[in-house]
Design a protein around this motif. Structure first.
Motif, PDB file in Angstrom:
ATOM      1  N   HIS A  12       0.832  -1.192   0.000  1.00  0.00           N
ATOM      2  CA  HIS A  12       0.000   0.000   0.000  1.00  0.00           C
ATOM      3  C   HIS A  12       0.871   1.248   0.000  1.00  0.00           C
ATOM      4  CE1 HIS A  12      -2.566  -3.138   1.781  1.00  0.00           C
ATOM      5  NE2 HIS A  12      -3.516  -2.523   1.098  1.00  0.00           N
ATOM      6  N   THR A  13       0.421   2.256  -0.698  1.00  0.00           N
ATOM      7  CA  THR A  13       1.057   3.567  -0.688  1.00  0.00           C
ATOM      8  C   THR A  13       0.190   4.475   0.158  1.00  0.00           C
ATOM      9  OG1 THR A  13       1.890   3.212  -2.922  1.00  0.00           O
ATOM     10  CG2 THR A  13       1.871   5.481  -2.123  1.00  0.00           C
ATOM     11  N   HIS A  14       0.807   5.180   1.096  1.00  0.00           N
ATOM     12  CA  HIS A  14       0.035   6.103   1.915  1.00  0.00           C
ATOM     13  C   HIS A  14      -0.326   7.316   1.064  1.00  0.00           C
ATOM     14  CE1 HIS A  14      -1.188   8.850   5.069  1.00  0.00           C
ATOM     15  NE2 HIS A  14      -1.357   7.768   5.814  1.00  0.00           N
ATOM     16  N   ASP A  17       2.025  10.202   0.331  1.00  0.00           N
ATOM     17  CA  ASP A  17       3.147  10.007  -0.581  1.00  0.00           C
ATOM     18  C   ASP A  17       2.730   9.998  -2.048  1.00  0.00           C
ATOM     19  OD1 ASP A  17       4.841   9.735   1.647  1.00  0.00           O
ATOM     20  OD2 ASP A  17       4.389   7.590   1.786  1.00  0.00           O
ATOM     21  N   ARG A  69      -4.435   1.062  -5.047  1.00  0.00           N
ATOM     22  CA  ARG A  69      -3.558   0.994  -3.864  1.00  0.00           C
ATOM     23  C   ARG A  69      -2.374   1.941  -4.030  1.00  0.00           C
ATOM     24  NH1 ARG A  69      -3.758  -4.561  -4.649  1.00  0.00           N
ATOM     25  NH2 ARG A  69      -1.528  -4.537  -5.132  1.00  0.00           N
ATOM     26  N   GLY A  72      -3.093   5.421  -3.232  1.00  0.00           N
ATOM     27  CA  GLY A  72      -3.491   5.687  -1.860  1.00  0.00           C
ATOM     28  C   GLY A  72      -4.991   5.706  -1.632  1.00  0.00           C
ATOM     29  N   GLU A  75      -7.238   0.351   0.549  1.00  0.00           N
ATOM     30  CA  GLU A  75      -6.453  -0.545   1.391  1.00  0.00           C
ATOM     31  C   GLU A  75      -7.103  -1.914   1.308  1.00  0.00           C
ATOM     32  OE1 GLU A  75      -4.719  -0.812   5.943  1.00  0.00           O
ATOM     33  OE2 GLU A  75      -6.268   0.655   5.487  1.00  0.00           O
ATOM     34  N   ARG A  88      -9.833   4.467   1.492  1.00  0.00           N
ATOM     35  CA  ARG A  88      -9.055   5.213   2.485  1.00  0.00           C
ATOM     36  C   ARG A  88      -9.491   6.681   2.484  1.00  0.00           C
ATOM     37  NH1 ARG A  88      -2.848   3.435   2.166  1.00  0.00           N
ATOM     38  NH2 ARG A  88      -2.941   4.295   4.270  1.00  0.00           N
ATOM     39  N   GLU A  91      -7.810   9.396   5.003  1.00  0.00           N
ATOM     40  CA  GLU A  91      -6.418   9.668   4.666  1.00  0.00           C
ATOM     41  C   GLU A  91      -6.298  10.395   3.329  1.00  0.00           C
ATOM     42  OE1 GLU A  91      -7.811   6.630   5.490  1.00  0.00           O
ATOM     43  OE2 GLU A  91      -6.212   5.254   6.069  1.00  0.00           O
ATOM     44  N   ARG A  95      -5.050  14.410   2.291  1.00  0.00           N
ATOM     45  CA  ARG A  95      -4.037  14.723   1.273  1.00  0.00           C
ATOM     46  C   ARG A  95      -4.608  15.591   0.152  1.00  0.00           C
ATOM     47  NH1 ARG A  95      -0.049  16.365  -1.307  1.00  0.00           N
ATOM     48  NH2 ARG A  95       1.122  15.004  -2.704  1.00  0.00           N
TER      49      ARG A  95
END
Length: 109
Positions: A12-14, A17, A69, A72, A75, A88, A91, A95
């Motif tokens: 997974h990439t947050h 980022d 994914r 971001g 998930e 997500r 989150e 962003r």
């Protein structure tokens, strides 16, 4: 020697980022947009990958989830033999404030 049939856990990439162009590209595809919209209307962790009615095969569906994914947006975790998903949203909204609202509102318009 024992072998297992378990697949590797997804990476997974947050959202913190993720560049804006990556997020926009992920949301530009009609299949991925449909997945995001369906997840937005579902309880967290309630949708297995195979529960989406999209016009693509398993390999293409796996690719679309990998893109989501990497952007971001999604998930995933394994739950028994199924891979379940959650959007997500908190989150991603932190962003890119308002982006998902626009995408989801466009469906109703």
């Amino acid at each position: 020697m024992t072998t297992t049939s378990h697949r590797a856990a997804p990476e997974h990439t947050h959202p913190a980022d993720v560049p804006l162009l990556t997020a926009l590209a992920a949301l530009a595809d009609p299949v991925r947009l449909r997945l995001v919209r369906e997840l937005a209307g579902s309880e967290e962790w309630s949708r297995a990958c195979g529960s989406f009615d999209v016009p693509v095969g398993k390999a293409a569906l796996s690719h679309h989830f990998a893109v989501l994914r990497a952007a971001g947006l999604v998930e995933q975790r394994d739950q028994g033999p199924k891979r379940v998903n959650r959007l997500r949203r908190p989150e991603f909204d932190a962003r890119f404030p308002g982006l998902l609202d626009l995408v989801l509102r466009a469906e109703r318009a």
